[in-house]
Design an enzyme around this catalytic site. Structure first.
Site, mmCIF file in Angstrom:
data_model
loop_
_atom_site.group_PDB
_atom_site.id
_atom_site.type_symbol
_atom_site.label_atom_id
_atom_site.label_comp_id
_atom_site.label_asym_id
_atom_site.label_seq_id
_atom_site.Cartn_x
_atom_site.Cartn_y
_atom_site.Cartn_z
ATOM 1 N N LYS A 1 5.105 -0.999 9.717
ATOM 2 C CA LYS A 1 4.352 -0.546 8.546
ATOM 3 C C LYS A 1 4.742 0.890 8.240
ATOM 4 O O LYS A 1 4.674 1.762 9.109
ATOM 5 C CB LYS A 1 2.849 -0.647 8.805
ATOM 6 C CG LYS A 1 1.989 -0.249 7.606
ATOM 7 C CD LYS A 1 0.528 -0.547 7.860
ATOM 8 C CE LYS A 1 -0.349 -0.090 6.710
ATOM 9 N NZ LYS A 1 0.017 -0.706 5.417
ATOM 10 N N THR B 1 0.841 -1.187 0.000
ATOM 11 C CA THR B 1 0.000 0.000 0.000
ATOM 12 C C THR B 1 0.883 1.247 0.000
ATOM 13 O O THR B 1 2.092 1.174 0.163
ATOM 14 C CB THR B 1 -0.932 0.009 1.222
ATOM 15 O OG1 THR B 1 -0.146 -0.069 2.422
ATOM 16 C CG2 THR B 1 -1.881 -1.171 1.175
ATOM 17 N N HIS C 1 -1.888 -1.288 13.164
ATOM 18 C CA HIS C 1 -0.921 -2.166 12.508
ATOM 19 C C HIS C 1 0.370 -2.245 13.322
ATOM 20 O O HIS C 1 0.625 -1.429 14.206
ATOM 21 C CB HIS C 1 -0.601 -1.664 11.091
ATOM 22 C CG HIS C 1 -1.678 -1.972 10.094
ATOM 23 N ND1 HIS C 1 -2.846 -1.244 10.017
ATOM 24 C CD2 HIS C 1 -1.761 -2.928 9.129
ATOM 25 C CE1 HIS C 1 -3.607 -1.744 9.048
ATOM 26 N NE2 HIS C 1 -2.969 -2.757 8.501
#
Length: 275
Positions: free
Chosen positions: A168, A110, A164
């Site tokens: 990340k 992402t 998360h």
């Protein structure tokens, strides 16, 4: 599939936590074969990808040169697929390179901007090459998003909390952004103002999207991937939550995407589009 050649798969980000899961899943899939493993971490350079992933020797070494692996993949009997779980800073160039070589990307990384996604969509269209960008491969997340769409017909107030692991790199998560995009397609205005707010600490109220939905991002060791969509109305709160306990939950979606992308000639965004 007995009379068909297996799908050649390249894993970009092979030594990462998701990359290792993908290698194990591909190795166990009868209709796929791992033909390349790429990772920039020098600690794993030259090691067998299967041994690193914990599924036994596959005779595929981990290398740090994506271009050479893409060239190798073009020599297979059928068109190959590149699964990318790398870093937001490199994913755009990697996906564009794969398309240029005729290798179909399945992207789990992402952090791509809307402009980058549109550019990749245009490039894939011109090349008549399939590409899948999937913010989240977990079917449970798709079900959460569908439930959120249903709830949004009855609730005007909603906020999102995504949690998360602290490795990340991007925030908010692609899953949270995708959820907001899906809610925005209904064309309604969320969170009408009832009071003038003042943040004594900048960002305390989270990130405000163009759809007037706030996203709050939490990053802590011990987490994997979690999301809450919280709806509020006078006298009630409706909370939708999805928790990931093991990255293996993503693999059915990854394998489905590898199979589906071979049938596409353009870019598709979102797992729900191929279910």
């Amino acid at each position: 599939m007995a009379n068909e050649s297996p799908i050649p798969v390249v894993v970009n980000g092979a030594a990462g936590k998701m990359g290792r899961e993908v290698i194990k899943a591909v190795a166990n899939a009868e209709d796929m074969i791992l033909v390349g493993a790429v990772d920039r971490n020098p600690d794993y350079r030259g090691q067998d990808a299967g041994k690193v992933a914990g599924c036994g020797e596959l005779e595929v070494p981990i290398v740090d040169d994506l271009q050479s692996v893409l060239v190798l993949a073009t020599q297979e009997k059928v068109q190959g697929v590149m699964v990318d779980f790398t870093h937001p800073n490199s994913v755009y160039d990697s996906v564009r390179s794969a398309i240029a070589y005729g290798i179909r990307p399945v992207v789990g990384t992402t952090g791509l901007t809307p402009e980058q996604i549109q550019d990749l969509a245009d490039f894939a269209e011109k090349a008549s090459t399939g590409c899948l960008i999937i913010p989240n491969f977990c079917i449970g997340v798709v079900l959460l998003q569908q439930a959120a769409i249903q709830a949004s017909q009855y609730f005007d107030h909603v906020e999102i909390i995504e949690l998360h692991h602290n490795q990340k790199a991007d925030a908010p998560s692609g899953t949270a952004i995708k959820t907001v995009e899906m809610l925005s397609e209904l064309g309604k205005t969320y969170n009408p103002t009832s009071v003038k707010e003042t943040e004594t600490i900048t960002g305390a109220r989270g990130g405000l999207t163009g759809e007037n939905i706030r996203i709050h991002s939490v990053r802590l060791p011990g987490l994997i991937a979690h999301q809450e969509v919280i709806f509020g109305a006078p006298g009630q709160i409706y909370t939708l939550r999805h928790d990931t306990m093991d990255r293996a939950c993503y693999m059915p979606g990854v394998l489905l995407a590898i199979r589906k992308v071979t049938q596409l000639k353009s870019l598709v965004y979102g797992l729900e589009k191929i279910l």
